[in-house]
Motif scaffolding. Structure first.
Motif, PDB file in Angstrom:
ATOM      1  N   LYS A  64      24.244  13.812 -11.451  1.00  0.00           N
ATOM      2  CA  LYS A  64      23.876  13.139 -12.703  1.00  0.00           C
ATOM      3  C   LYS A  64      22.477  12.518 -12.601  1.00  0.00           C
ATOM      4  O   LYS A  64      21.752  12.459 -13.588  1.00  0.00           O
ATOM      5  N   ALA A  65      22.105  12.075 -11.400  1.00  0.00           N
ATOM      6  CA  ALA A  65      20.758  11.512 -11.217  1.00  0.00           C
ATOM      7  C   ALA A  65      19.709  12.600 -11.456  1.00  0.00           C
ATOM      8  O   ALA A  65      18.655  12.350 -12.048  1.00  0.00           O
ATOM      9  N   ALA A  66      20.003  13.829 -10.998  1.00  0.00           N
ATOM     10  CA  ALA A  66      19.073  14.949 -11.216  1.00  0.00           C
ATOM     11  C   ALA A  66      18.956  15.248 -12.703  1.00  0.00           C
ATOM     12  O   ALA A  66      17.840  15.406 -13.231  1.00  0.00           O
ATOM     13  N   THR A  67      20.089  15.298 -13.398  1.00  0.00           N
ATOM     14  CA  THR A  67      20.028  15.620 -14.835  1.00  0.00           C
ATOM     15  C   THR A  67      19.384  14.471 -15.617  1.00  0.00           C
ATOM     16  O   THR A  67      18.678  14.720 -16.595  1.00  0.00           O
ATOM     17  N   SER A  68      19.590  13.236 -15.188  1.00  0.00           N
ATOM     18  CA  SER A  68      18.944  12.104 -15.873  1.00  0.00           C
ATOM     19  C   SER A  68      17.426  12.224 -15.803  1.00  0.00           C
ATOM     20  O   SER A  68      16.734  11.985 -16.793  1.00  0.00           O
ATOM     21  N   ALA A  69      16.925  12.571 -14.617  1.00  0.00           N
ATOM     22  CA  ALA A  69      15.461  12.714 -14.465  1.00  0.00           C
ATOM     23  C   ALA A  69      14.948  13.785 -15.425  1.00  0.00           C
ATOM     24  O   ALA A  69      13.923  13.596 -16.090  1.00  0.00           O
ATOM     25  N   LEU A  70      15.676  14.874 -15.549  1.00  0.00           N
ATOM     26  CA  LEU A  70      15.259  15.948 -16.464  1.00  0.00           C
ATOM     27  C   LEU A  70      15.396  15.504 -17.921  1.00  0.00           C
ATOM     28  O   LEU A  70      14.541  15.819 -18.753  1.00  0.00           O
ATOM     29  N   ASN A  71      16.452  14.761 -18.235  1.00  0.00           N
ATOM     30  CA  ASN A  71      16.643  14.299 -19.619  1.00  0.00           C
ATOM     31  C   ASN A  71      15.524  13.366 -20.071  1.00  0.00           C
ATOM     32  O   ASN A  71      15.174  13.341 -21.242  1.00  0.00           O
ATOM     33  N   LEU A  72      14.970  12.593 -19.141  1.00  0.00           N
ATOM     34  CA  LEU A  72      13.882  11.671 -19.507  1.00  0.00           C
ATOM     35  C   LEU A  72      12.641  12.432 -19.978  1.00  0.00           C
ATOM     36  O   LEU A  72      11.802  11.879 -20.684  1.00  0.00           O
ATOM     37  N   GLU A  73      12.551  13.706 -19.603  1.00  0.00           N
ATOM     38  CA  GLU A  73      11.373  14.505 -19.972  1.00  0.00           C
ATOM     39  C   GLU A  73      11.318  14.826 -21.464  1.00  0.00           C
ATOM     40  O   GLU A  73      10.320  15.333 -21.951  1.00  0.00           O
ATOM     41  N   LEU A 115       8.816  13.327 -12.804  1.00  0.00           N
ATOM     42  CA  LEU A 115      10.254  13.394 -13.085  1.00  0.00           C
ATOM     43  C   LEU A 115      10.876  14.638 -12.452  1.00  0.00           C
ATOM     44  O   LEU A 115      11.993  14.576 -11.939  1.00  0.00           O
ATOM     45  N   ASN A 116      10.145  15.745 -12.478  1.00  0.00           N
ATOM     46  CA  ASN A 116      10.640  16.946 -11.780  1.00  0.00           C
ATOM     47  C   ASN A 116      10.826  16.655 -10.292  1.00  0.00           C
ATOM     48  O   ASN A 116      11.811  17.093  -9.688  1.00  0.00           O
ATOM     49  N   ALA A 117       9.876  15.930  -9.707  1.00  0.00           N
ATOM     50  CA  ALA A 117       9.959  15.627  -8.271  1.00  0.00           C
ATOM     51  C   ALA A 117      11.221  14.810  -7.983  1.00  0.00           C
ATOM     52  O   ALA A 117      11.916  15.046  -6.983  1.00  0.00           O
ATOM     53  N   ILE A 118      11.530  13.858  -8.876  1.00  0.00           N
ATOM     54  CA  ILE A 118      12.752  13.054  -8.685  1.00  0.00           C
ATOM     55  C   ILE A 118      13.981  13.957  -8.825  1.00  0.00           C
ATOM     56  O   ILE A 118      14.907  13.897  -8.010  1.00  0.00           O
ATOM     57  N   ALA A 119      13.977  14.816  -9.854  1.00  0.00           N
ATOM     58  CA  ALA A 119      15.123  15.713 -10.066  1.00  0.00           C
ATOM     59  C   ALA A 119      15.353  16.591  -8.836  1.00  0.00           C
ATOM     60  O   ALA A 119      16.497  16.793  -8.414  1.00  0.00           O
ATOM     61  N   ILE A 120      14.267  17.100  -8.263  1.00  0.00           N
ATOM     62  CA  ILE A 120      14.392  17.954  -7.064  1.00  0.00           C
ATOM     63  C   ILE A 120      14.991  17.147  -5.906  1.00  0.00           C
ATOM     64  O   ILE A 120      15.902  17.611  -5.210  1.00  0.00           O
ATOM     65  N   GLU A 121      14.510  15.910  -5.737  1.00  0.00           N
ATOM     66  CA  GLU A 121      15.035  15.076  -4.649  1.00  0.00           C
ATOM     67  C   GLU A 121      16.521  14.797  -4.846  1.00  0.00           C
ATOM     68  O   GLU A 121      17.307  14.823  -3.888  1.00  0.00           O
ATOM     69  N   GLU A 122      16.903  14.513  -6.097  1.00  0.00           N
ATOM     70  CA  GLU A 122      18.319  14.222  -6.374  1.00  0.00           C
ATOM     71  C   GLU A 122      19.184  15.461  -6.136  1.00  0.00           C
ATOM     72  O   GLU A 122      20.304  15.348  -5.642  1.00  0.00           O
TER      73      GLU A 122
END
Ligand SMILES: [Fe+2]
Ligand SMILES: [Fe+2]
Length: 190
Positions: free
Chosen positions: A33-42, A54-61
């Motif tokens: 969900k943390a990965a999808t949240s980062a993508l949703n913020l985009e 935000l992509n970098a955060i999504a990748i890390e998650e």
């Protein structure tokens, strides 16, 4: 780190230690969900300039998600259904409509989730040392990353509107304190 207005409830740690397999499945979903949240913020206009961060955060998650899945596999724990967190649902329910307001509130909710994860992972890293050294080490290895995500989201919100972010953070810290006091008997991180 944030000055929380309520400490983690005393019954959280024994509840989590008492059912680590269920907590690991919940943790896997939390990272997903943390990965999808980062993508949703985009989707927010105010965050178009942050799409790569935000992509970098999504990748890390997603990497965290995979690490938890590896642990599940190693321990013979089946990946299962997600259980909704009343705490996270409560936070997200308070996100206001209106493009800029929504972006700031959504960022603050994500920051609070990351901040509490960081705090709870640190607690688990300490408490699990004598119980489950592998898991203690794993939680310890995630603390810095979740702390960075917390800080990044807060900075992104402040860059959109500093005064509005501070006012909403004040609201959210009170609200979060209220939510975390609500009893939740389920073995989950939040
Ligand atoms: Fe993560
Ligand atoms: Fe994170």
């Amino acid at each position: 780190m944030l000055l929380w207005r309520e400490k983690i409830p005393d019954d959280w740690l024994p509840k989590v230690l008492g059912n680590l397999p269920a907590v690991l499945v919940d943790h896997a979903h939390l990272e997903r969900k943390a990965a999808t949240s980062a993508l949703n913020l985009e989707k927010y206009r105010d965050l178009y300039g942050q799409v790569e961060a935000l992509n970098a955060i999504a990748i890390e998650e997603l990497q965290h998600f995979q690490l938890v899945l590896n642990l599940l596999k190693k321990r013979g724990i089946p990946f299962g259904q997600p259980v909704p967190s009343p705490w996270i649902t409560g936070l997200m329910r308070s996100v206001r409509n209106g493009t800029r307001q929504q972006a700031i509130d959504h960022l603050l909710c994500c920051a609070l989730v990351e901040g509490r994860s960081c705090e709870k992972f640190q607690v688990l890293a300490n408490e699990l040392k004598s119980i489950d050294a592998e898991l203690a080490q794993f939680y310890g290895s995630l603390v810095e990353s979740e702390g960075n995500h917390y800080a990044t989201y807060l900075i992104m919100a402040r860059e959109i509107d500093l005064a509005e972010t501070e006012a909403r953070l004040d609201f959210y810290l009170d609200y979060e304190a209220e939510l975390i006091r609500q009893p939740n008997p389920l073995p989950m991180l939040h």
